[in-house]
Design a protein around this motif. Structure first.
Motif, mmCIF file in Angstrom:
data_model
loop_
_atom_site.group_PDB
_atom_site.id
_atom_site.type_symbol
_atom_site.label_atom_id
_atom_site.label_comp_id
_atom_site.label_asym_id
_atom_site.label_seq_id
_atom_site.Cartn_x
_atom_site.Cartn_y
_atom_site.Cartn_z
ATOM 1 N N GLU A 158 84.876 -75.357 9.951
ATOM 2 C CA GLU A 158 85.684 -76.363 10.381
ATOM 3 C C GLU A 158 86.886 -75.745 11.020
ATOM 4 O O GLU A 158 87.629 -74.766 10.583
ATOM 5 C CB GLU A 158 86.096 -77.341 9.171
ATOM 6 N N TRP A 159 87.554 -76.516 12.022
ATOM 7 C CA TRP A 159 88.574 -76.400 12.485
ATOM 8 C C TRP A 159 89.295 -77.597 12.764
ATOM 9 O O TRP A 159 88.611 -78.713 13.072
ATOM 10 C CB TRP A 159 88.305 -75.818 14.146
ATOM 11 N N GLY A 160 90.730 -77.813 12.420
ATOM 12 C CA GLY A 160 91.308 -78.906 12.415
ATOM 13 C C GLY A 160 92.563 -78.595 13.075
ATOM 14 O O GLY A 160 93.397 -77.446 13.034
ATOM 15 N N TYR A 161 93.108 -79.612 13.819
ATOM 16 C CA TYR A 161 94.474 -79.777 14.486
ATOM 17 C C TYR A 161 95.030 -81.056 14.602
ATOM 18 O O TYR A 161 94.643 -82.154 14.671
ATOM 19 C CB TYR A 161 94.139 -79.814 16.092
ATOM 20 N N VAL A 162 96.410 -81.211 13.745
ATOM 21 C CA VAL A 162 97.005 -82.058 13.175
ATOM 22 C C VAL A 162 97.880 -82.747 14.394
ATOM 23 O O VAL A 162 98.568 -81.893 15.024
ATOM 24 C CB VAL A 162 97.914 -81.927 12.177
ATOM 25 N N ALA A 204 94.313 -86.448 13.053
ATOM 26 C CA ALA A 204 93.998 -85.107 13.423
ATOM 27 C C ALA A 204 92.928 -85.171 14.103
ATOM 28 O O ALA A 204 92.040 -86.069 14.086
ATOM 29 C CB ALA A 204 93.766 -83.989 12.107
ATOM 30 N N VAL A 205 92.536 -83.895 14.890
ATOM 31 C CA VAL A 205 91.248 -83.685 15.626
ATOM 32 C C VAL A 205 90.445 -82.879 14.850
ATOM 33 O O VAL A 205 91.008 -81.728 14.342
ATOM 34 C CB VAL A 205 91.484 -83.175 17.196
ATOM 35 N N TRP A 206 89.240 -82.943 14.483
ATOM 36 C CA TRP A 206 88.303 -82.101 13.605
ATOM 37 C C TRP A 206 87.194 -81.695 13.984
ATOM 38 O O TRP A 206 86.506 -82.748 14.643
ATOM 39 C CB TRP A 206 88.318 -82.809 12.210
ATOM 40 N N PHE A 207 86.784 -80.409 13.914
ATOM 41 C CA PHE A 207 85.596 -80.108 14.564
ATOM 42 C C PHE A 207 84.807 -79.384 13.642
ATOM 43 O O PHE A 207 85.350 -78.325 12.823
ATOM 44 C CB PHE A 207 85.841 -79.114 15.675
ATOM 45 N N VAL A 208 83.561 -79.668 13.311
ATOM 46 C CA VAL A 208 82.703 -78.903 12.313
ATOM 47 C C VAL A 208 81.523 -78.413 12.798
ATOM 48 O O VAL A 208 80.762 -79.286 13.566
ATOM 49 C CB VAL A 208 82.334 -79.886 10.904
ATOM 50 N N LEU A 209 81.091 -77.330 12.715
ATOM 51 C CA LEU A 209 79.934 -76.521 13.419
ATOM 52 C C LEU A 209 79.054 -76.042 12.253
ATOM 53 O O LEU A 209 79.334 -75.497 11.162
ATOM 54 C CB LEU A 209 80.406 -75.428 14.248
ATOM 55 N N GLY A 210 77.714 -76.393 12.215
ATOM 56 C CA GLY A 210 76.802 -75.881 11.486
ATOM 57 C C GLY A 210 76.824 -76.570 10.020
ATOM 58 O O GLY A 210 76.568 -75.738 9.057
ATOM 59 N N ARG A 211 77.237 -77.878 10.110
ATOM 60 C CA ARG A 211 77.441 -78.647 8.759
ATOM 61 C C ARG A 211 76.052 -78.516 7.946
ATOM 62 O O ARG A 211 75.897 -78.746 6.867
ATOM 63 C CB ARG A 211 78.022 -79.889 8.878
#
Length: 230
Positions: A158-162, A204-211
């Motif tokens: 996961e990658w998150g940016y508030v 926030a913007v949230w990106f999840v890869l391979g969940r």
């Protein structure tokens, strides 16, 4: 960010999501009691979610999807391809070869889901992407991804940016409080919890890869973990 707002009609009805959950459960020959026991919740909660009378929390939604071997996209968005079709496509679980036909997602027409734990997810892609979640998330004041003593874990990173507000992120026994402009990256298989203890909504913007890996898709493995804060 564009000022236009999404159409409320783009939010899926919980009865629709519940219908998909019920179909997935019955297709696997599982009773309400059996699923509830595996997830550590009451059968009445599962029944209320399936009939659209209760909104699941982030944690419960992840647990249900993993237990039943379906993706969140399949439950939430009508344009998502079933997992069996995705696996048959031949691409590995860590990538997505199928980009949206429309490269632009307008702010006024985002598909979204409001969860029962004070969390709103808005999809930032015009179509569902296999094994990729690109989201604009809002945690209302007091909102959290799971109860304080029951963290979640699942496949992926996961990658998150508030963008606004304050977001508390617990990863294992580590705790981080993020403000506007702060970013975070972590392994989703480590028990984690997101919450808003501030006095304004956290966005926030949230990106999840391979969940959702191919292995997890095949066996419907439940990824739940409880971490008690010392």
């Amino acid at each position: 960010m564009a000022s236009g707002r999404r159409d409320p009609a783009s939010e899926p009805g919980f009865a629709t999501m519940g219908d998909r959950l019920r179909r997935a459960r019955t297709a696997r020959g599982l009773s309400l009691r059996a699923v509830a026991k595996r997830l550590g919740v009451s059968p009445s909660l599962i029944s209320q979610v399936e009939t659209g009378r209760a909104m699941p929390s982030v944690n419960t939604l992840y647990a249900l999807a993993n237990e039943l071997g379906v993706s969140l996209d399949e439950l939430l968005f009508v344009d998502a391809a079933p997992a069996t079709e995705a696996v048959a496509g031949g691409a590995g679980p860590e990538t997505s070869d199928d980009l949206p036909h429309d490269p632009v997602q307008r702010a006024s027409s985002r598909a979204s889901i409001r969860l029962g734990s004070g969390v709103l997810w808005e999809r930032l892609t015009s179509e569902s992407l296999r094994n990729v979640d690109f989201l604009f998330v809002t945690y209302e004041v007091g909102g959290a991804s799971s109860p304080e003593d029951a963290y979640q874990r699942h496949q992926g990173q996961e990658w998150g940016y508030v963008l606004a507000g304050s977001l508390r992120v617990n990863i294992g026994f580590d705790e981080f409080v993020l403000g506007p402009g702060d970013a975070i990256t972590f392994d989703s298989s480590v028990p984690h919890r997101l919450s808003n203890d501030g006095d304004e909504p956290a966005r926030a913007v949230w990106f999840v890869l391979g969940r959702r890996s191919a292995d997890a898709s095949a066996n419907g493995e439940t990824r739940r973990a409880e971490v008690r804060r010392g």
